[in-house]
Design an enzyme around this catalytic site. Structure first.
Site, PDB file in Angstrom:
ATOM      1  N   CYS A  23     -15.349  15.984  -5.735  1.00 42.43           N
ATOM      2  CA  CYS A  23     -15.489  16.541  -4.396  1.00 42.43           C
ATOM      3  C   CYS A  23     -16.202  17.896  -4.410  1.00 42.43           C
ATOM      4  CB  CYS A  23     -14.142  16.627  -3.675  1.00 42.43           C
ATOM      5  SG  CYS A  23     -12.863  17.495  -4.577  1.00 42.43           S
ATOM      6  N   HIS A 136      -8.640  19.175  -2.761  1.00 41.58           N
ATOM      7  CA  HIS A 136      -9.889  18.565  -2.298  1.00 41.58           C
ATOM      8  C   HIS A 136     -10.782  19.647  -1.681  1.00 41.58           C
ATOM      9  CE1 HIS A 136     -12.534  15.469  -0.746  1.00 41.58           C
ATOM     10  NE2 HIS A 136     -12.372  15.897   0.494  1.00 41.58           N
TER      11      HIS A 136
END
Length: 188
Positions: A23, A136
């Protein structure tokens, strides 16, 4: 309202989708709106350099081959030090937003050439039906006058309807324990 809709439809927004735990890689490419500007090999080199340059060397163990201080070599999960170093190689800097100030103190109204290039947030996530907990990276970027959520977990980039919606999103990130990092066009 019609102008805003027209601006959104004319903008070609680059959006890289999530693969494994890359990510940060996707967040960086989405921030710069360029496929392949950052690669796994490039971020791995930055992570390795950070490890070698660290004045406080960690003790090596067999798991150190996979779980390195700044990234996981299998999944590609990178930490904030890699983000900062990667941005510095492109002449950018990071300002860690003081959560006590709230999102209202972030200048979201400036033009795209101003100091603020975009925003990268780091949030806690649960995956695999809550069995795995991790972090994330998500990019927010203003393009042609419209702020977009370029989260690599989304199928498509999502435009915010206005600056107030961006602030509400950032407030929810802060309230949920997430970190807000402002990416500045000049190095500090």
């Amino acid at each position: 309202m019609e102008e805003e809709t027209a601006a959104r439809s004319k903008t070609m927004v680059f959006h890289e989708r999530q693969k494994l735990q890359f990510c940060l890689l996707h967040a960086l490419n989405n921030l710069f709106q360029e496929k392949g500007l950052f690669t796994r090999a490039y971020l791995d080199r930055i992570a390795e350099k950070l490890t070698l340059d660290d004045p406080i060397k960690q003790n090596w163990s067999p798991v150190s081959v996979v779980f390195k201080p700044h990234h996981n070599v299998i999944t590609g999960n990178y930490d904030v030090n890699v983000l900062i170093a990667a941005l510095e190689t492109k002449g950018k800097s990071v300002v860690w937003h003081d959560r006590r100030s709230g999102a209202s103190t972030i200048d979201l109204d400036g033009s795209e050439g101003d100091e603020l290039m975009g925003i990268v947030v780091n949030v806690s996530v649960r995956r695999f039906r809550g069995l795995w907990k991790g972090r994330h990276w998500i990019t927010l970027r203003k393009l042609d006058g419209v702020w977009y959520n370029l989260d690599s977990d989304l199928k498509v980039p999502v435009p915010f309807k206005d600056i107030e919606e961006v602030r509400e999103f950032l407030e929810s990130i802060i309230a949920g324990g997430g970190e807000v990092l402002l990416v500045m066009n000049q190095q500090l």
